[in-house]
Design a protein around this motif. Sequence first.
Motif, mmCIF file in Angstrom:
data_model
loop_
_atom_site.group_PDB
_atom_site.id
_atom_site.type_symbol
_atom_site.label_atom_id
_atom_site.label_comp_id
_atom_site.label_asym_id
_atom_site.label_seq_id
_atom_site.Cartn_x
_atom_site.Cartn_y
_atom_site.Cartn_z
ATOM 1 N N PHE A 260 -27.237 -1.379 6.220
ATOM 2 C CA PHE A 260 -27.819 -0.664 5.082
ATOM 3 C C PHE A 260 -29.029 0.195 5.465
ATOM 4 O O PHE A 260 -29.804 -0.161 6.360
ATOM 5 N N ALA A 261 -29.175 1.306 4.742
ATOM 6 C CA ALA A 261 -30.403 2.108 4.783
ATOM 7 C C ALA A 261 -30.786 2.386 3.339
ATOM 8 O O ALA A 261 -29.926 2.770 2.532
ATOM 9 N N ILE A 262 -32.071 2.175 3.013
ATOM 10 C CA ILE A 262 -32.487 2.369 1.617
ATOM 11 C C ILE A 262 -33.729 3.260 1.544
ATOM 12 O O ILE A 262 -34.536 3.307 2.480
ATOM 13 N N VAL A 263 -33.854 3.966 0.413
ATOM 14 C CA VAL A 263 -35.110 4.633 0.071
ATOM 15 C C VAL A 263 -35.562 4.073 -1.278
ATOM 16 O O VAL A 263 -34.731 3.730 -2.122
ATOM 17 N N HIS A 264 -36.874 4.023 -1.450
ATOM 18 C CA HIS A 264 -37.427 3.388 -2.656
ATOM 19 C C HIS A 264 -38.675 4.133 -3.105
ATOM 20 O O HIS A 264 -39.557 4.404 -2.297
ATOM 21 N N SER B 297 -41.100 -2.176 0.256
ATOM 22 C CA SER B 297 -39.728 -1.664 0.109
ATOM 23 C C SER B 297 -38.746 -2.295 1.082
ATOM 24 O O SER B 297 -37.547 -2.385 0.785
ATOM 25 N N GLU B 298 -39.211 -2.717 2.244
ATOM 26 C CA GLU B 298 -38.272 -3.256 3.239
ATOM 27 C C GLU B 298 -37.578 -4.511 2.719
ATOM 28 O O GLU B 298 -36.460 -4.833 3.140
ATOM 29 N N THR B 299 -38.219 -5.217 1.785
ATOM 30 C CA THR B 299 -37.545 -6.391 1.209
ATOM 31 C C THR B 299 -36.217 -5.985 0.557
ATOM 32 O O THR B 299 -35.253 -6.747 0.585
ATOM 33 N N ILE B 300 -36.166 -4.770 0.004
ATOM 34 C CA ILE B 300 -34.935 -4.310 -0.668
ATOM 35 C C ILE B 300 -33.809 -4.162 0.349
ATOM 36 O O ILE B 300 -32.677 -4.593 0.113
ATOM 37 N N ALA B 301 -34.131 -3.558 1.497
ATOM 38 C CA ALA B 301 -33.105 -3.379 2.541
ATOM 39 C C ALA B 301 -32.547 -4.734 2.974
ATOM 40 O O ALA B 301 -31.324 -4.918 3.081
ATOM 41 N N HIS B 302 -33.433 -5.708 3.188
ATOM 42 C CA HIS B 302 -32.964 -7.023 3.642
ATOM 43 C C HIS B 302 -32.205 -7.762 2.544
ATOM 44 O O HIS B 302 -31.265 -8.504 2.834
ATOM 45 N N LEU B 303 -32.595 -7.539 1.273
ATOM 46 C CA LEU B 303 -31.832 -8.166 0.185
ATOM 47 C C LEU B 303 -30.397 -7.629 0.158
ATOM 48 O O LEU B 303 -29.448 -8.373 -0.088
ATOM 49 N N LEU C 151 -35.541 -8.203 -8.043
ATOM 50 C CA LEU C 151 -36.723 -7.343 -7.920
ATOM 51 C C LEU C 151 -37.577 -7.379 -9.176
ATOM 52 O O LEU C 151 -37.067 -7.259 -10.294
ATOM 53 N N GLU C 152 -38.898 -7.497 -8.968
ATOM 54 C CA GLU C 152 -39.864 -7.334 -10.055
ATOM 55 C C GLU C 152 -40.712 -6.112 -9.732
ATOM 56 O O GLU C 152 -41.042 -5.892 -8.565
ATOM 57 N N GLY C 153 -41.056 -5.341 -10.770
ATOM 58 C CA GLY C 153 -41.880 -4.160 -10.529
ATOM 59 C C GLY C 153 -41.145 -2.900 -10.916
ATOM 60 O O GLY C 153 -40.309 -2.903 -11.822
ATOM 61 N N SER C 154 -41.476 -1.816 -10.234
ATOM 62 C CA SER C 154 -40.881 -0.521 -10.574
ATOM 63 C C SER C 154 -40.101 -0.005 -9.379
ATOM 64 O O SER C 154 -40.522 -0.162 -8.228
ATOM 65 N N PHE C 155 -38.957 0.598 -9.680
ATOM 66 C CA PHE C 155 -38.184 1.133 -8.563
ATOM 67 C C PHE C 155 -37.191 2.195 -9.002
ATOM 68 O O PHE C 155 -36.632 2.139 -10.095
ATOM 69 N N ALA C 156 -37.050 3.188 -8.131
ATOM 70 C CA ALA C 156 -35.850 4.013 -8.055
ATOM 71 C C ALA C 156 -35.378 3.804 -6.622
ATOM 72 O O ALA C 156 -36.185 3.891 -5.681
ATOM 73 N N ILE C 157 -34.097 3.466 -6.486
ATOM 74 C CA ILE C 157 -33.557 3.100 -5.175
ATOM 75 C C ILE C 157 -32.301 3.914 -4.919
ATOM 76 O O ILE C 157 -31.497 4.108 -5.833
ATOM 77 N N PRO D 87 -49.761 5.124 5.805
ATOM 78 C CA PRO D 87 -48.867 6.267 5.970
ATOM 79 C C PRO D 87 -48.565 6.452 7.459
ATOM 80 O O PRO D 87 -49.464 6.829 8.215
ATOM 81 N N SER D 88 -47.376 6.142 7.891
ATOM 82 C CA SER D 88 -47.037 6.189 9.319
ATOM 83 C C SER D 88 -45.529 6.279 9.461
ATOM 84 O O SER D 88 -44.798 6.026 8.500
ATOM 85 N N GLU D 89 -45.081 6.607 10.670
ATOM 86 C CA GLU D 89 -43.627 6.678 10.892
ATOM 87 C C GLU D 89 -42.995 5.296 10.709
ATOM 88 O O GLU D 89 -41.907 5.164 10.149
ATOM 89 N N ARG D 90 -43.707 4.263 11.174
ATOM 90 C CA ARG D 90 -43.194 2.897 11.052
ATOM 91 C C ARG D 90 -42.899 2.515 9.600
ATOM 92 O O ARG D 90 -41.958 1.785 9.321
ATOM 93 N N ASN D 91 -43.708 3.034 8.689
ATOM 94 C CA ASN D 91 -43.551 2.660 7.275
ATOM 95 C C ASN D 91 -42.788 3.701 6.459
ATOM 96 O O ASN D 91 -42.612 3.529 5.254
ATOM 97 N N ALA D 92 -42.359 4.774 7.124
ATOM 98 C CA ALA D 92 -41.607 5.805 6.398
ATOM 99 C C ALA D 92 -40.232 5.264 6.028
ATOM 100 O O ALA D 92 -39.673 4.404 6.715
ATOM 101 N N HIS D 93 -39.687 5.767 4.946
ATOM 102 C CA HIS D 93 -38.333 5.421 4.534
ATOM 103 C C HIS D 93 -37.395 6.487 5.120
ATOM 104 O O HIS D 93 -37.862 7.585 5.397
ATOM 105 N N PRO D 94 -36.102 6.280 5.246
ATOM 106 C CA PRO D 94 -35.316 5.116 4.882
ATOM 107 C C PRO D 94 -35.633 3.898 5.766
ATOM 108 O O PRO D 94 -35.947 4.040 6.944
ATOM 109 N N LEU D 95 -35.506 2.719 5.146
ATOM 110 C CA LEU D 95 -35.713 1.458 5.845
ATOM 111 C C LEU D 95 -34.350 0.800 6.034
ATOM 112 O O LEU D 95 -33.482 0.893 5.155
ATOM 113 N N ARG D 96 -34.173 0.154 7.175
ATOM 114 C CA ARG D 96 -32.847 -0.351 7.533
ATOM 115 C C ARG D 96 -32.799 -1.862 7.569
ATOM 116 O O ARG D 96 -33.779 -2.515 7.905
#
Length: 227
Positions: A91-95, A122-128, A148-154, A78-87
């Motif tokens: 693109f900017a995404i939340v997951h 989650s950052e993989t989603i932004a790069h995809l 994507l495999e797994g669970s997501f709301a994006i 849990p840190s600012e570096r890992n907080a969403h949105p990720l760019r």
Amino acid sequence: MCGIVGYVGTRQAAPEVYRGLLRLEYRGYDSVGLAVLNGSSLGVVRKKGKVDAVREEIGGMIGTIGIGHTRWATHGAPSERNAHPLRSGKFAIVHNGIIENYRALREELEANGFVFSSDTDSETIAHLFALYDRGDLRETLRAVVRRLEGSFAIAALCEGAPNVIAAARRNSPLIVGRGETGYYLASDIPALAGCVQTVTVLKNGDMALVCADRVQIFDDRGEVRRQ
Ligand code: GLU
């Protein structure tokens, strides 16, 4: 558990998103962030801690389309570096959820030259999104979700698409609500209490393009089921 909120309409987006995030606090969180699109410029604020950690900053976020996130860390501290949105790029995404094939995706994306700035799955989603960007957000979204495999709301914003939020869900909840001044996205109905007149619960596997005056919902075959 944690949450996603989005807004696109005629009001300033940041206060609308912030209000929804405050209502999602009961789901638990360790960090918070918002992205607002102003023309073709994305503004992002991310903080470790409670939702009100971003209160001072939202006044400076100008734009009528935005997304926000409260995080419950699964991959990365849990840190600012890992907080969403990720760019990534435009693109900017939340997951919300867990991308189970993130290791393989990360290796592939790094081999394609993408540089990671967080420890999240989650950052993989932004790069995809950046990888599959051909200028058509609907097709980009479909291409991303297929990987994507797994669970997501994006929810995603794109600097080349100033009027639309792209969204998708699988095994994590996501709803779309219509209010007087625009459309909202959220993880659950309480987040939108008092803001919306109608609510659509996205079905598992649904994707959506949400604009100020309309929403298009389609399935993984690209077939539109609500316009
Ligand atoms: N797995 C993602 C992360 O750790 C999202 C967690 C969440 O649902 O908030 O950043």
